[in-house]
Design a protein around this motif. Structure first.
Motif, short mmCIF file in Angstrom:
data_model
loop_
_atom_site.label_atom_id
_atom_site.label_comp_id
_atom_site.label_asym_id
_atom_site.label_seq_id
_atom_site.Cartn_x
_atom_site.Cartn_y
_atom_site.Cartn_z
N ILE A 92 55.34 49.26 49.51
CA ILE A 92 55.71 48.15 48.62
C ILE A 92 54.68 47.04 48.62
O ILE A 92 54.19 46.62 47.56
N TYR A 93 54.30 46.53 49.78
CA TYR A 93 53.40 45.37 49.85
C TYR A 93 52.02 45.63 49.24
O TYR A 93 51.50 44.78 48.52
N PRO A 94 51.40 46.79 49.51
CA PRO A 94 50.11 47.04 48.85
C PRO A 94 50.18 47.01 47.33
O PRO A 94 49.26 46.53 46.66
N PHE A 95 51.29 47.48 46.77
CA PHE A 95 51.38 47.49 45.31
C PHE A 95 51.66 46.09 44.75
O PHE A 95 51.30 45.81 43.60
N TRP A 96 52.26 45.22 45.52
CA TRP A 96 52.35 43.82 45.09
C TRP A 96 50.95 43.21 45.02
O TRP A 96 50.63 42.41 44.13
N LEU A 97 50.09 43.59 45.98
CA LEU A 97 48.72 43.09 45.95
C LEU A 97 47.97 43.64 44.73
O LEU A 97 47.17 42.93 44.10
N VAL A 98 48.22 44.91 44.37
CA VAL A 98 47.61 45.49 43.17
C VAL A 98 48.01 44.69 41.93
O VAL A 98 47.17 44.34 41.09
N LEU A 99 49.29 44.36 41.83
CA LEU A 99 49.77 43.57 40.69
C LEU A 99 49.09 42.21 40.64
O LEU A 99 48.59 41.78 39.59
N ALA A 100 49.03 41.52 41.79
CA ALA A 100 48.43 40.18 41.83
C ALA A 100 46.93 40.24 41.52
O ALA A 100 46.39 39.35 40.83
N THR A 101 46.25 41.26 42.01
CA THR A 101 44.80 41.38 41.78
C THR A 101 44.49 41.55 40.31
O THR A 101 43.54 40.93 39.78
N ASN A 102 45.26 42.36 39.60
CA ASN A 102 45.00 42.56 38.18
C ASN A 102 45.29 41.30 37.36
O ASN A 102 44.55 40.99 36.41
N LEU A 103 46.32 40.56 37.73
CA LEU A 103 46.57 39.29 37.05
C LEU A 103 45.46 38.29 37.34
O LEU A 103 45.04 37.54 36.45
N ALA A 104 44.96 38.29 38.57
CA ALA A 104 43.85 37.40 38.93
C ALA A 104 42.58 37.75 38.15
O ALA A 104 41.80 36.86 37.77
N THR A 105 42.37 39.04 37.90
CA THR A 105 41.20 39.47 37.12
C THR A 105 41.25 38.91 35.71
O THR A 105 40.26 38.36 35.19
N ALA A 106 42.41 39.05 35.06
CA ALA A 106 42.56 38.52 33.71
C ALA A 106 42.35 37.01 33.68
O ALA A 106 41.71 36.47 32.78
N LEU A 107 42.87 36.32 34.69
CA LEU A 107 42.72 34.86 34.75
C LEU A 107 41.27 34.47 34.97
O LEU A 107 40.77 33.51 34.35
N TYR A 108 40.56 35.20 35.81
CA TYR A 108 39.14 34.91 36.06
C TYR A 108 38.32 35.04 34.78
O TYR A 108 37.48 34.19 34.47
N VAL A 109 38.56 36.12 34.02
CA VAL A 109 37.82 36.32 32.77
C VAL A 109 38.10 35.17 31.81
O VAL A 109 37.18 34.61 31.19
N PHE A 110 39.36 34.79 31.69
CA PHE A 110 39.73 33.72 30.77
C PHE A 110 39.08 32.39 31.15
O PHE A 110 38.61 31.64 30.29
N LEU A 111 39.02 32.10 32.45
CA LEU A 111 38.54 30.79 32.89
C LEU A 111 37.03 30.71 33.04
O LEU A 111 36.43 29.66 32.76
N PHE A 112 36.38 31.81 33.46
CA PHE A 112 34.99 31.68 33.91
C PHE A 112 33.95 32.51 33.16
O PHE A 112 32.77 32.18 33.22
N VAL A 113 34.35 33.59 32.50
CA VAL A 113 33.34 34.50 31.93
C VAL A 113 32.93 34.03 30.53
O VAL A 113 33.77 33.99 29.62
N PRO A 114 31.64 33.68 30.33
CA PRO A 114 31.18 33.29 29.00
C PRO A 114 31.13 34.48 28.05
O PRO A 114 30.99 35.63 28.49
#
Length: 481
Positions: free
Chosen positions: A229-251
């Motif tokens: 269970i816990y590793p897959f919660w990290l998978v979910l959080a990591t993918n959401l963090a990726t989308a947020l990083y692109v939105f905030l930082f990637v030109p």
């Protein structure tokens, strides 16, 4: 070539003037608004591919092990859980049934994701040449987060493993991980010149390995301590963090065309024209041949990778989650050693010969693994393949150099589709061969993969000799690009 301010042609002349060490920095096009936040690091899509790969590498072996455990419960097999896996269980019919079912369900899940993703990756990649790269990086990250959410629901509610297929299809509708690969490699092609492109691509490949190495170590230890269970919660959080990083930082590197439509046949036509037209003499043939090489190399890599966990779980190795994690980490470490080896070899070898060295390392590693009956021998097989990823960045770079800047998205969309197709074919072939050869020669699929690699080696060597001869005739010198 309509909306191509493709940005970054900015670095095209930079590398040819010798500034090939500036591998991460570039300027935002003047007519482009910057992202909401300025990135504190001199990198762009490297964190994107790192985070996405981390999530994929964390969940892939765990999915296989979860399928093994759930299907073991269904058939009443508990040998590995009770420490009963050893040489004497090699012909246990229940173990063979679990291995076969796990291999087949892995195939079904990959097939479902590929069939949906094939259409979407082609649309998204070519669309990014007109609408921009950022959206093509955000949408698949959200899709992968949805997939992780579905997997968590399956685990919490103990739903049938069929729902894993549903989660994979949800990810395929957003382009899946292949769309992120296509977007990242097209982005690097936008922001690099021909002289530095192979190394820039190799850096992204190294990010794949570094992320996979960390994920493998964490996943094995975490599964042993806390379960799935816990590793897959990290998978979910990591993918959401990726989308947020692109939105905030990637030109953005492409001037978006507000009239660009996603659901249009023009995107598929753009990919077709890429391989059908011969704007430069011999370009079409080289595109097809290098694409065939890429298909075969990736197919062997994907097919063998899918079998490693099954090969290690069952007798005579009988590895647990911790050893599986360490083995996967050592395998992913080859991405970094391949990057360092590629950089060193580029000082004295042309890219084609660098790729041949990488293929040789891959072949030797697969042969050793095919005869591995003990843990040290299995790790030795991973070790001698320390340059096995040196060939794929060379092939991506050679393909990228054959097309125009306004065609990079279409190219890497097609490459992503080829990658997905090779993964599917590898699943069909390797997951069919493995159960069929369990009783005769368990390591035969790895020998089969090693034999296939001789075909791309012959093609790359032949094209390398031809390109060297053409440069000589044109008086361009040998060069190393």
């Amino acid at each position: 070539m309509e909306d191509s301010d493709t940005s970054a042609i900015l670095a095209e002349d930079e590398s040819e003037s010798g500034d090939s060490n500036n591998v991460c920095c570039f300027k935002v096009p003047q007519n482009q608004s910057p992202p909401p936040c300025s990135c504190p690091w001199s990198m762009t899509v490297e964190p994107v591919i790192f985070l996405s790969t981390f999530s994929i590498a964390l969940q892939a072996p765990l999915c296989t092990q979860y399928l093994w455990d759930r299907l073991s419960e269904d058939v009443g097999y508990n040998g590995t859980k009770q420490g009963g896996c050893n040489a004497s269980t090699a012909h246990d019919p229940l173990q063979k049934e679990v291995e076969t079912l796990t291999a087949h369900w892995t195939l079904y899940i990959n097939l479902g994701g590929f069939l949906v993703g094939l259409i979407m990756v082609t649309l998204l990649g070519s669309w990014s040449d007109h609408a921009g790269r950022r959206l093509v990086l955000i949408l698949p990250s959200i899709g992968l987060a949805i997939q992780a959410g579905v997997y968590l629901i399956v685990m919490y509610l103990k739903l049938p493993v069929f729902w894993f297929l549903v989660g994979r299809i949800c990810s395929g509708l957003s382009g899946d991980f292949n769309a992120i690969l296509a977007g990242c490699f097209a982005y690097v092609a936008d922001t690099s010149g021909k002289g530095s492109r192979t190394f820039r691509v190799a850096i992204l490949e190294a990010c794949l390995g570094l992320a996979g190495m960390f994920a493998s170590i964490i996943g094995g230890q975490w599964l042993r301590a806390k379960g799935y269970i816990y590793p897959f919660w990290l998978v979910l959080a990591t993918n959401l963090a990726t989308a947020l990083y692109v939105f905030l930082f990637v030109p953005e590197t492409v001037t978006p065309n507000p009239e660009a439509k996603l659901l249009s046949t023009r995107h598929h036509r753009a990919v077709w024209r890429l391989y059908a037209s011969d704007t430069e003499q011999g370009r079409r043939v080289k595109l097809w041949l290098y694409t065939l090489c890429f298909f075969l190399v990736v197919a062997v890599h994907m097919g063998s990778s899918e079998l490693y966990v099954l090969y290690e779980l069952s007798s005579p190795l009988c590895w647990g989650p911790e050893l599986i994690g360490y083995g996967s980490a050592v395998k992913h470490l080859a991405y970094l050693t391949s990057l360092m080896g590629l950089r060193l070899m580029q000082c004295c070898l042309e890219d084609s010969w660098v790729a041949l060295v990488g293929l040789t390392s891959n072949v030797v590693g697969l042969i050793v693994i095919s005869f591995a009956k003990t843990t040290p021998l299995m790790f030795l097989g991973y070790g001698v393949g320390f340059l096995f990823m040196a060939s794929t960045p060379v092939l991506r770079s050679k393909l990228s150099k054959l097309v125009e800047p306004s065609e990079q998205g279409a190219l890497f969309a097609s490459v992503a589709c080829v990658e997905g197709l090779s993964s599917l074919v590898a699943s069909l072939v390797f997951n069919a061969i493995y159960p069929a050869t369990l009783h005769s020669m368990k390591g035969f699929p790895f020998l089969f993969g090693a034999a296939i690699l001789f075909f791309p080696a012959a093609i790359i060597g032949g094209l390398g000799c031809q390109e060297k001869r053409e440069r000589s005739e044109n008086g361009e010198g040998s060069g190393f690009s």
